[in-house]
Design an enzyme around this catalytic site. Structure first.
Site, mmCIF file in Angstrom:
data_model
loop_
_atom_site.group_PDB
_atom_site.id
_atom_site.type_symbol
_atom_site.label_atom_id
_atom_site.label_comp_id
_atom_site.label_asym_id
_atom_site.label_seq_id
_atom_site.Cartn_x
_atom_site.Cartn_y
_atom_site.Cartn_z
ATOM 1 N N LYS A 99 -10.448 5.316 7.325
ATOM 2 C CA LYS A 99 -9.273 4.675 7.928
ATOM 3 C C LYS A 99 -9.223 4.912 9.430
ATOM 4 O O LYS A 99 -8.983 3.978 10.208
ATOM 5 C CB LYS A 99 -7.988 5.192 7.266
ATOM 6 C CG LYS A 99 -6.741 4.431 7.698
ATOM 7 C CD LYS A 99 -5.511 4.900 6.941
ATOM 8 C CE LYS A 99 -5.002 6.207 7.496
ATOM 9 N NZ LYS A 99 -3.707 6.628 6.922
ATOM 10 N N ASP A 126 -3.476 1.616 5.442
ATOM 11 C CA ASP A 126 -2.632 2.789 5.230
ATOM 12 C C ASP A 126 -1.619 2.455 4.134
ATOM 13 O O ASP A 126 -1.733 1.434 3.456
ATOM 14 C CB ASP A 126 -1.930 3.182 6.534
ATOM 15 C CG ASP A 126 -0.911 2.143 6.991
ATOM 16 O OD1 ASP A 126 -0.885 1.016 6.415
ATOM 17 O OD2 ASP A 126 -0.132 2.441 7.913
#
Length: 211
Positions: A120, A138
């Site tokens: 991420k 997220d």
């Protein structure tokens, strides 16, 4: 959800916010990388408050290395998991100095090899700093993708891959920012603000709140 509907969704999100970007404060790719590492399980507001003071005294790999773990902790102790993050940031700074001439690398493999940098974090840096159509999924993006029907999936990676495949090409670069901001301020976790939503009539969520 069909392509036409997805296109309309992103056209509306773009019309509302033509130039979306991260809410993390930074003035260099290195500052962005450190801010994103610090932002895991923390708010952007909290990270910005800490880095505002940190970057005044140390905003290069060498300068943060000079602070040392204990010195860095003094600046980031208000952020969750600051002990682990301080260790990782120092290790990352050392790796940047020793392996990358103090320059943040621009490939996923090199980024993910840095301590504290997962998929991420790498996606955020690739997208925001290097203009690559990466999708940093997220909790907000995962929720919005599933709730609206844009790109449903059971795992973060599944949602990421579906978004990359299903979002029309012209919107790919900014889609990550539109979705995260939409999830943060409109399509909120406990009670989505459907009455304030520009894609209300296109969303496939079955439990919409009253308009």
């Amino acid at each position: 959800m069909n392509r036409q509907k997805r296109t309309e969704i992103f056209q509306r999100l773009r019309a509302e916010n033509p130039s979306p970007t991260t809410e993390l404060d930074y003035s260099s790719t290195f500052e962005l990388l450190i801010a994103v590492i610090l932002s895991a399980q923390a708010t952007d507001v909290g990270v910005n408050k800490a880095t505002r003071k940190l970057y005044q005294v140390a905003n290069t790999p060498e300068a943060i290395l000079a602070l040392g773990v204990d010195g860095l902790k003094e600046y980031i102790k208000t952020i969750g998991l600051f002990n682990t993050k301080a260790e990782n940031v120092i290790k990352t700074c050392r790796a940047l100095v020793e392996k990358h001439n103090s320059i943040v690398p621009s490939t996923r493999e090199e980024l993910e090899a840095l301590p504290g940098v997962g998929r991420k974090t790498a996606n955020v840096v690739l997208n925001t700093a290097f203009g690559q159509p990466a999708m940093a999924v997220d909790t907000h993006i995962f929720r919005v993708s599933n709730r609206t029907g844009i790109a449903p999936g059971k795992t973060v990676l599944e949602v990421e891959k579906r978004l990359l495949r299903l979002v029309p090409a012209e919107f790919l670069l900014d889609a990550h920012h539109w979705l995260i901001l939409h999830g943060r301020y409109v399509c909120t976790a406990r009670k989505p603000r459907c009455g304030a939503c520009v894609i209300y009539d296109l969303c496939e969520y079955k439990k919409k709140t009253e308009v």
